[in-house]
Scaffold this motif. Structure first.
Motif, PDB file in Angstrom:
ATOM      1  N   LEU A 166     -13.465  60.320  13.854  1.00  0.00           N
ATOM      2  CA  LEU A 166     -12.545  59.260  14.276  1.00  0.00           C
ATOM      3  C   LEU A 166     -11.334  59.107  13.355  1.00  0.00           C
ATOM      4  O   LEU A 166     -10.417  58.346  13.658  1.00  0.00           O
ATOM      5  CB  LEU A 166     -13.297  57.931  14.391  1.00  0.00           C
ATOM      6  CG  LEU A 166     -13.984  57.341  13.149  1.00  0.00           C
ATOM      7  CD1 LEU A 166     -13.047  56.521  12.291  1.00  0.00           C
ATOM      8  CD2 LEU A 166     -15.171  56.468  13.586  1.00  0.00           C
ATOM      9  N   LEU A 167     -11.318  59.806  12.214  1.00  0.00           N
ATOM     10  CA  LEU A 167     -10.158  59.747  11.335  1.00  0.00           C
ATOM     11  C   LEU A 167      -8.960  60.439  11.969  1.00  0.00           C
ATOM     12  O   LEU A 167      -9.093  61.518  12.568  1.00  0.00           O
ATOM     13  CB  LEU A 167     -10.468  60.414   9.991  1.00  0.00           C
ATOM     14  CG  LEU A 167     -11.009  59.551   8.857  1.00  0.00           C
ATOM     15  CD1 LEU A 167     -11.300  60.429   7.638  1.00  0.00           C
ATOM     16  CD2 LEU A 167     -10.028  58.458   8.488  1.00  0.00           C
ATOM     17  N   GLY A 168      -7.784  59.836  11.824  1.00  0.00           N
ATOM     18  CA  GLY A 168      -6.567  60.457  12.306  1.00  0.00           C
ATOM     19  C   GLY A 168      -5.970  61.408  11.281  1.00  0.00           C
ATOM     20  O   GLY A 168      -6.493  61.560  10.164  1.00  0.00           O
ATOM     21  N   VAL A 169      -4.893  62.042  11.622  1.00  0.00           N
ATOM     22  CA  VAL A 169      -4.203  62.954  10.702  1.00  0.00           C
ATOM     23  C   VAL A 169      -3.650  62.159   9.521  1.00  0.00           C
ATOM     24  O   VAL A 169      -2.989  61.137   9.701  1.00  0.00           O
ATOM     25  CB  VAL A 169      -3.068  63.699  11.435  1.00  0.00           C
ATOM     26  CG1 VAL A 169      -2.259  64.555  10.457  1.00  0.00           C
ATOM     27  CG2 VAL A 169      -3.624  64.559  12.561  1.00  0.00           C
ATOM     28  N   GLY A 170      -3.932  62.654   8.327  1.00  0.00           N
ATOM     29  CA  GLY A 170      -3.486  61.951   7.125  1.00  0.00           C
ATOM     30  C   GLY A 170      -4.254  60.660   6.863  1.00  0.00           C
ATOM     31  O   GLY A 170      -3.778  59.801   6.113  1.00  0.00           O
ATOM     32  N   GLY A 171      -5.435  60.529   7.457  1.00  0.00           N
ATOM     33  CA  GLY A 171      -6.222  59.302   7.317  1.00  0.00           C
ATOM     34  C   GLY A 171      -6.903  59.176   5.958  1.00  0.00           C
ATOM     35  O   GLY A 171      -7.002  60.148   5.194  1.00  0.00           O
ATOM     36  N   HIS A 172      -7.359  57.962   5.677  1.00  0.00           N
ATOM     37  CA  HIS A 172      -8.049  57.669   4.421  1.00  0.00           C
ATOM     38  C   HIS A 172      -9.434  57.111   4.734  1.00  0.00           C
ATOM     39  O   HIS A 172      -9.565  56.139   5.473  1.00  0.00           O
ATOM     40  CB  HIS A 172      -7.268  56.645   3.597  1.00  0.00           C
ATOM     41  CG  HIS A 172      -5.889  57.081   3.248  1.00  0.00           C
ATOM     42  ND1 HIS A 172      -5.598  57.866   2.153  1.00  0.00           N
ATOM     43  CD2 HIS A 172      -4.699  56.840   3.860  1.00  0.00           C
ATOM     44  CE1 HIS A 172      -4.300  58.086   2.096  1.00  0.00           C
ATOM     45  NE2 HIS A 172      -3.736  57.471   3.124  1.00  0.00           N
ATOM     46  N   TRP A 173     -10.430  57.731   4.145  1.00  0.00           N
ATOM     47  CA  TRP A 173     -11.807  57.239   4.277  1.00  0.00           C
ATOM     48  C   TRP A 173     -12.224  56.633   2.942  1.00  0.00           C
ATOM     49  O   TRP A 173     -12.350  57.334   1.942  1.00  0.00           O
ATOM     50  CB  TRP A 173     -12.727  58.390   4.675  1.00  0.00           C
ATOM     51  CG  TRP A 173     -14.189  58.019   4.767  1.00  0.00           C
ATOM     52  CD1 TRP A 173     -14.742  56.765   4.725  1.00  0.00           C
ATOM     53  CD2 TRP A 173     -15.287  58.921   4.891  1.00  0.00           C
ATOM     54  NE1 TRP A 173     -16.105  56.830   4.830  1.00  0.00           N
ATOM     55  CE2 TRP A 173     -16.479  58.143   4.936  1.00  0.00           C
ATOM     56  CE3 TRP A 173     -15.388  60.308   4.993  1.00  0.00           C
ATOM     57  CZ2 TRP A 173     -17.733  58.710   5.037  1.00  0.00           C
ATOM     58  CZ3 TRP A 173     -16.640  60.877   5.103  1.00  0.00           C
ATOM     59  CH2 TRP A 173     -17.806  60.086   5.137  1.00  0.00           C
ATOM     60  N   VAL A 174     -12.412  55.312   2.926  1.00  0.00           N
ATOM     61  CA  VAL A 174     -12.854  54.598   1.728  1.00  0.00           C
ATOM     62  C   VAL A 174     -14.334  54.308   1.906  1.00  0.00           C
ATOM     63  O   VAL A 174     -14.724  53.541   2.796  1.00  0.00           O
ATOM     64  CB  VAL A 174     -12.063  53.290   1.528  1.00  0.00           C
ATOM     65  CG1 VAL A 174     -12.534  52.579   0.261  1.00  0.00           C
ATOM     66  CG2 VAL A 174     -10.566  53.575   1.459  1.00  0.00           C
TER      67      VAL A 174
END
Length: 470
Positions: free
Chosen positions: A372-380
């Motif tokens: 579900l992360l988009g391009v250039g996304g951040h997963w914290v």
């Protein structure tokens, strides 16, 4: 009639005559007075005729080092205020019926030998790890004397202390090994005394802060010594309970959204378990930054709570039935582009046969979050044992996405970030004062019930932030 020597008017019960007690009995009376008033016999009636030092005037005593109000039994009709001066202990009785200080009330000062027995005794809550290293027990431990206030120390009379989970493993990894570990680190209170080199605070200031990881002080104690660089001023319109209950979650939200993922207007943020105390503050901070917020819930009650938030959450995903696909719902909400920021509340690392609890079954799988992360996304992530396989890393590489670990303790592990840290705490208090932050708090708990509340928090059974009010 008047309670002898204390000026407390009562009309219900005539207390027995008071007699001068020997020193062992006086020590016992002192201990009972400062710990459990309801079971206390009437205080001593000491005066000049019995060989004690004359009663000084308040001006000669100087400002009290500490003032405490102790509730009397209802039948006595009043309360006592116990003030500790450098010269000794002073009792003043106040009658609820008269509405003013008793006409015959006067200070009582003990000679040096008896003053030594009347030193301030306080109890703090600590945790003790058992021999197996797995379970911990919480105990109240007496503190006979406070350490001397050092140059940069601030002595605080604690008014409220929020409870958070004690990470014994982290303390062990940081080489912090003690027989008794202090409990309660998010405190709010009034400054009683400052060290000679303290420049930011003065007596009677209202402050709030987080005790460092290696602190010797328990926040669940009436008095605490804190370095001035761990404190900020509390706004007048913010109550003690809200200040202590918001400071930690606010720090975590700032760390996740501002320093790890750089939230900005127009971005889409997914907050897992948004009805938790931390999730609530994270949602409100993201909305304040004009980001679009999606959140998940684990129960119908949590879903209803999020749907009542204003401004409203863009979408609430209920995963309590275990059938909802979080990745599919987020992609549908974003038109297939994916979300820009994900703040998880734990992830599923293994297949179903390794899941030990219902909570773990409701957690999203790490593959779902990467999807579900988009391009250039951040997963914290808050998952300290996160393991990424080569296919997972390759997928993150193709998206140009990042993975960050949320550990709010890093702010106090190095003095390099001290300025930013204090700015964050001040901004949290400002947003709390302006009602931008509306924390998810439970009803305040008195100190004598703190042990039960701490055990609930340690077992992760509390859905709202627990705060001890003094």
């Amino acid at each position: 009639m008047l309670l002898a020597g204390l000026g407390i008017r009562t009309g219900l019960v005539t207390p027995p005559p008071c007699r001068l007690q020997p020193l062992p009995a006086l020590a016992e009376t002192r201990h009972r007075l400062l710990t459990s008033w309801p079971g206390l016999a009437p205080p001593l009636a000491l005066n000049q005729e019995r060989g004690l030092s004359p009663a000084p005037t308040p001006s000669s005593l100087g400002p009290p080092a500490l003032a405490r109000q102790i509730r009397c039994p209802r039948a006595w009709g009043g309360r006592l205020e116990t003030r500790f001066y450098p010269q000794g202990l002073r009792f003043c009785g106040k009658s609820h019926h008269a509405g003013s200080w008793g006409a015959n009330a006067r200070p009582v000062t003990y000679p040096a030998q008896q003053r030594a027995l009347l030193q301030l005794t306080m109890k703090g809550l600590y945790c003790q790890q058992n021999s197996t290293g797995e379970e911990i027990t919480f105990i109240f431990k007496e503190r006979e004397n406070l350490p001397i206030t050092r140059d940069y120390d601030v002595k605080i009379q604690v008014k409220a202390c929020a409870l958070s989970w004690t990470d014994i493993k982290l303390l062990s990894e940081m080489k912090i090994k003690k027989e008794y570990l202090p409990v309660g680190r998010e405190i709010a209170g009034v400054v009683l005394e400052v060290g000679s080199k303290v420049s930011f605070f003065q007596p009677d200031d209202e402050v709030v802060g987080i005790l460092p990881l290696d602190s010797e002080e328990s926040g669940l104690c009436e008095i605490a010594l804190v370095h001035e660089h761990y404190l900020v001023h509390k706004p007048e319109k913010v109550c003690w309970v809200e200040a202590a209950g918001t400071i930690r979650d606010g720090l975590r939200a700032y760390t996740a959204l501002h320093y790890l993922s750089h939230v900005s207007p127009g971005k889409t943020v997914l907050v897992m378990d948004g009805a938790s105390p931390f999730g609530t503050i994270a949602i409100q901070l993201a909305q304040h930054r004009r980001a679009k917020v999606i959140s998940t819930t684990c129960s119908l009650e949590d879903k209803q709570y999020l749907e009542r938030l204003r401004p409203p959450v863009a979408r609430v995903i209920d995963i309590s039935n275990g059938k909802t696909d979080v990745a599919e719902s987020c992609l549908e909400e974003t038109g297939g582009l994916g979300v820009d920021i994900v703040i998880d509340a734990g992830v599923k690392l293994y297949s179903k046969e390794y899941e030990s609890s219902l909570k773990q079954q409701l957690l999203p799988h790490k593959h779902d979050i990467i999807t579900l992360l988009g391009v250039g996304g951040h997963w914290v992530t808050t998952e300290k044992n996160l393991q990424l396989d080569p296919p997972d890393s390759h997928c993150l590489f193709l998206k140009g996405a990042t993975v960050s670990f949320l550990n709010d303790e890093v702010w106090n592990l190095s003095n390099v970030q001290q300025g930013k840290y204090l700015c964050i705490l001040e901004d949290i208090m400002e947003k709390l004062s302006n009602s931008i932050f509306r924390p998810q708090l439970d009803e305040p708990v008195p100190l004598y019930e703190a042990k039960v509340s701490v055990e609930i928090v340690q077992k992760n059974q509390a859905r709202k932030r627990q705060v001890i009010q003094f």
